[in-house]
Design an enzyme around this catalytic site. Structure first.
Site, PDB file in Angstrom:
ATOM      1  N   GLN A   1       8.192   6.393  -3.434  1.00 13.70           N
ATOM      2  CA  GLN A   1       6.974   7.200  -3.368  1.00 13.70           C
ATOM      3  C   GLN A   1       7.101   8.262  -2.279  1.00 13.70           C
ATOM      4  O   GLN A   1       7.368   7.936  -1.125  1.00 13.70           O
ATOM      5  CB  GLN A   1       5.782   6.286  -3.078  1.00 13.70           C
ATOM      6  CG  GLN A   1       4.437   6.978  -2.984  1.00 13.70           C
ATOM      7  CD  GLN A   1       3.318   5.983  -2.741  1.00 13.70           C
ATOM      8  OE1 GLN A   1       3.560   4.823  -2.406  1.00 13.70           O
ATOM      9  NE2 GLN A   1       2.086   6.408  -2.915  1.00 13.70           N
ATOM     10  N   GLY A   2       6.903   9.524  -2.642  1.00 17.18           N
ATOM     11  CA  GLY A   2       6.984  10.620  -1.685  1.00 17.18           C
ATOM     12  C   GLY A   2       5.617  11.204  -1.390  1.00 17.18           C
ATOM     13  O   GLY A   2       5.305  12.324  -1.829  1.00 17.18           O
TER      14      GLY A   2
ATOM     15  N   SER B   1       3.536  10.347   2.061  1.00 15.21           N
ATOM     16  CA  SER B   1       3.331  10.589   3.488  1.00 15.21           C
ATOM     17  C   SER B   1       4.389  11.505   4.082  1.00 15.21           C
ATOM     18  O   SER B   1       5.537  11.547   3.624  1.00 15.21           O
ATOM     19  CB  SER B   1       3.341   9.264   4.252  1.00 15.21           C
ATOM     20  OG  SER B   1       2.255   8.453   3.870  1.00 15.21           O
TER      21      SER B   1
ATOM     22  N   SER C   1       9.507   3.785   1.008  1.00 14.50           N
ATOM     23  CA  SER C   1      10.049   2.437   0.851  1.00 14.50           C
ATOM     24  C   SER C   1      11.113   2.391  -0.237  1.00 14.50           C
ATOM     25  O   SER C   1      10.931   2.935  -1.331  1.00 14.50           O
ATOM     26  CB  SER C   1       8.920   1.462   0.499  1.00 14.50           C
ATOM     27  OG  SER C   1       7.944   1.436   1.512  1.00 14.50           O
TER      28      SER C   1
ATOM     29  N   GLU D   1      -2.313   1.310  -6.306  1.00 18.29           N
ATOM     30  CA  GLU D   1      -1.638   0.774  -5.128  1.00 18.29           C
ATOM     31  C   GLU D   1      -2.522  -0.189  -4.359  1.00 18.29           C
ATOM     32  O   GLU D   1      -2.044  -1.162  -3.769  1.00 18.29           O
ATOM     33  CB  GLU D   1      -1.215   1.928  -4.213  1.00 18.29           C
ATOM     34  CG  GLU D   1      -0.405   1.497  -3.003  1.00 18.29           C
ATOM     35  CD  GLU D   1       0.072   2.678  -2.177  1.00 18.29           C
ATOM     36  OE1 GLU D   1       1.067   2.520  -1.459  1.00 18.29           O
ATOM     37  OE2 GLU D   1      -0.553   3.748  -2.248  1.00 18.29           O
TER      38      GLU D   1
ATOM     39  N   SER E   1      -4.347   4.042   5.854  1.00 18.02           N
ATOM     40  CA  SER E   1      -4.742   3.356   7.082  1.00 18.02           C
ATOM     41  C   SER E   1      -6.173   2.841   6.978  1.00 18.02           C
ATOM     42  O   SER E   1      -6.975   3.283   6.145  1.00 18.02           O
ATOM     43  CB  SER E   1      -4.617   4.298   8.279  1.00 18.02           C
ATOM     44  OG  SER E   1      -5.609   5.310   8.210  1.00 18.02           O
TER      45      SER E   1
ATOM     46  N   GLU F   1      -8.630   3.359   8.934  1.00 18.58           N
ATOM     47  CA  GLU F   1      -9.603   4.416   9.198  1.00 18.58           C
ATOM     48  C   GLU F   1      -9.928   5.187   7.918  1.00 18.58           C
ATOM     49  O   GLU F   1     -11.097   5.502   7.639  1.00 18.58           O
ATOM     50  CB  GLU F   1      -9.068   5.367  10.266  1.00 18.58           C
ATOM     51  CG  GLU F   1      -8.956   4.762  11.662  1.00 18.58           C
ATOM     52  CD  GLU F   1      -7.752   3.859  11.832  1.00 18.58           C
ATOM     53  OE1 GLU F   1      -7.652   3.191  12.871  1.00 18.58           O
ATOM     54  OE2 GLU F   1      -6.895   3.816  10.924  1.00 18.58           O
TER      55      GLU F   1
END
Length: 395
Positions: free
Chosen positions: A129-130, A132, A164, A247, A378, A380
């Protein structure tokens, strides 16, 4: 929620359990385990995924025309639970099976489905997965990796991080910026990139746990055929939201809950057999913490089932997946912190040392858990999604 299962669903569970007994190595989880070497473990997991496919247990909820079984959502939940209950190896192509495949199924062209879905379900092609980037992790819409259209190709330049299993992957789906002048959510596109393309370089990142699951991935004038765009140009944000819904969904939450419960049961059993007059399990404060973890793991299961019930009632995947992700990540961190407290003076003794508790499994899991509240969005960001999209709070 209806907690009962139909006779057909129970038959599905029994069939899967019987297959797993025959498919897993004799002594699995007791005397036979995954390889310790990271590369060997990756190949072991890939072989397991291919065995699942050969047995007809890969992509079970995909349409039959693409190699799946057309399983119901409940059967998909049963599958996740039973795989975890049997301690079956986790997959290395989870990005392909759980994210790339469902996204292509929903938004891809017929040509894309025909090209990419069969090798995904067979685990002949591994995906990463590209999303972040170093300055665009939680704020995903701020990605700066550029893709410029030149004739029948996109030319991609930039950097992705936390990719990953990139070192084992054949393909990557990436969110790239195709219009730098548009508002940040509006100028993104969703590309499928061949990892063998010239100009791609991968640098593994060693984590606090000592593993190199994550990577930095660099794109230098990488050529991507224009037909490898999913959806329209500058429509990537909408496509990416579909990917993130899968996800963070309840399937993942159910499987994790079972595995976390197994870890907790293992810890409780080990503490109960401790020798001596000062067993940590006899400490009231430790027992209170462990009781809280037992409760939180059960709530993790109920959260996932509640969301499954919504889907069964016809609701689309949406922001409620953020509740599942937010809850399980903190509950699991709490559980492993409680495990370290319960291990007391032996907590710092890691695997490889004969004095380490359970071969150091809880120390390793404790270190791995530090990433739970960061990856897949995250905490947040999850709180913002819940507040704005579910509670209607102002931005």
């Amino acid at each position: 929620m209806d907690f009962t299962y139909t006779p057909a669903e129970e038959a599905f569970r029994s069939s899967l359990r019987a297959w797993l007994v025959d498919a897993l190595p004799q002594g699995w989880g007791e005397s036979v385990f995954e390889p310790e070497d990271e590369d060997e473990r990756a190949m072991f997991r890939l072989d397991w995924e291919r065995k699942l496919h050969a047995g007809g247990w890969s992509g079970i909820n995909w349409p039959t025309e693409y190699g799946g079984r057309g399983a119901t959502l409940v059967e998909r939940a049963i599958f996740a639970e039973e795989m975890a209950r049997a301690r079956a190896p986790e997959g290395i192509n989870i990005i392909g099976h759980n994210l790339a495949g469902p996204t292509i199924l929903r938004h891809g062209t017929q040509a894309q489905k025909k090209r990419f879905l069969p090798p995904i379900i067979a685990s002949q092609e591994v995906w990463c997965q590209g999303f972040s980037e170093p300055n665009a992790g939680s704020d995903l819409a701020s990605v700066r990796t550029r893709a410029q259209r030149r004739g029948d190709k996109f030319i991609v330049n930039g950097q992705k991080i936390w990719t990953s299993f990139a070192q084992y992957s054949h393909w990557c789906f990436a969110l790239v910026r195709t219009d730098p002048d548009a508002p940040k959510h509006k100028g993104l596109s969703f590309l499928l990139i061949d990892m063998k393309s010239p100009g791609i370089s991968i640098r593994p990142l060693r984590q606090i746990s000592g593993e190199c699951e994550f990577n930095e991935t660099f794109f230098d004038d990488v050529e991507v055929p224009a037909e490898n765009i999913v959806g329209d140009v500058n429509d990537g944000w909408r496509i990416a939201m579909t990917t993130l819904a899968y996800e963070r969904g309840p399937e993942d939450g159910l499987a994790r809950q079972v595995r976390f419960k197994q870890e907790l049961d293992k810890l409780l059993g080990m503490l109960d057999t401790q020798a001596g007059h000062h067993r940590s399990i006899d400490n009231a404060a430790i027992r209170q913490k462990l009781a809280r973890s037992i409760t939180e793991v059960e709530v993790m299961r109920l959260n996932a089932l509640r969301t499954f019930s919504k889907y069964l009632n016809g609701e689309d995947r949406g922001p409620d997946a953020s509740i599942i992700k937010l809850y399980w990540s903190h509950a699991a961190q709490n559980m492993y912190e409680n495990a370290m407290d319960a291990l007391g003076p032996t907590a710092p003794i890691a695997g490889g040392d004969p004095l380490s508790a359970a071969g150091g499994r809880f120390q390793l899991s404790y270190l791995q858990s530090k990433a739970f509240t960061i990856y897949s969005g995250s905490s947040e960001i999850q709180r913002n999604i819940i507040g704005e999209r579910m509670l209607g709070l102002p931005r």
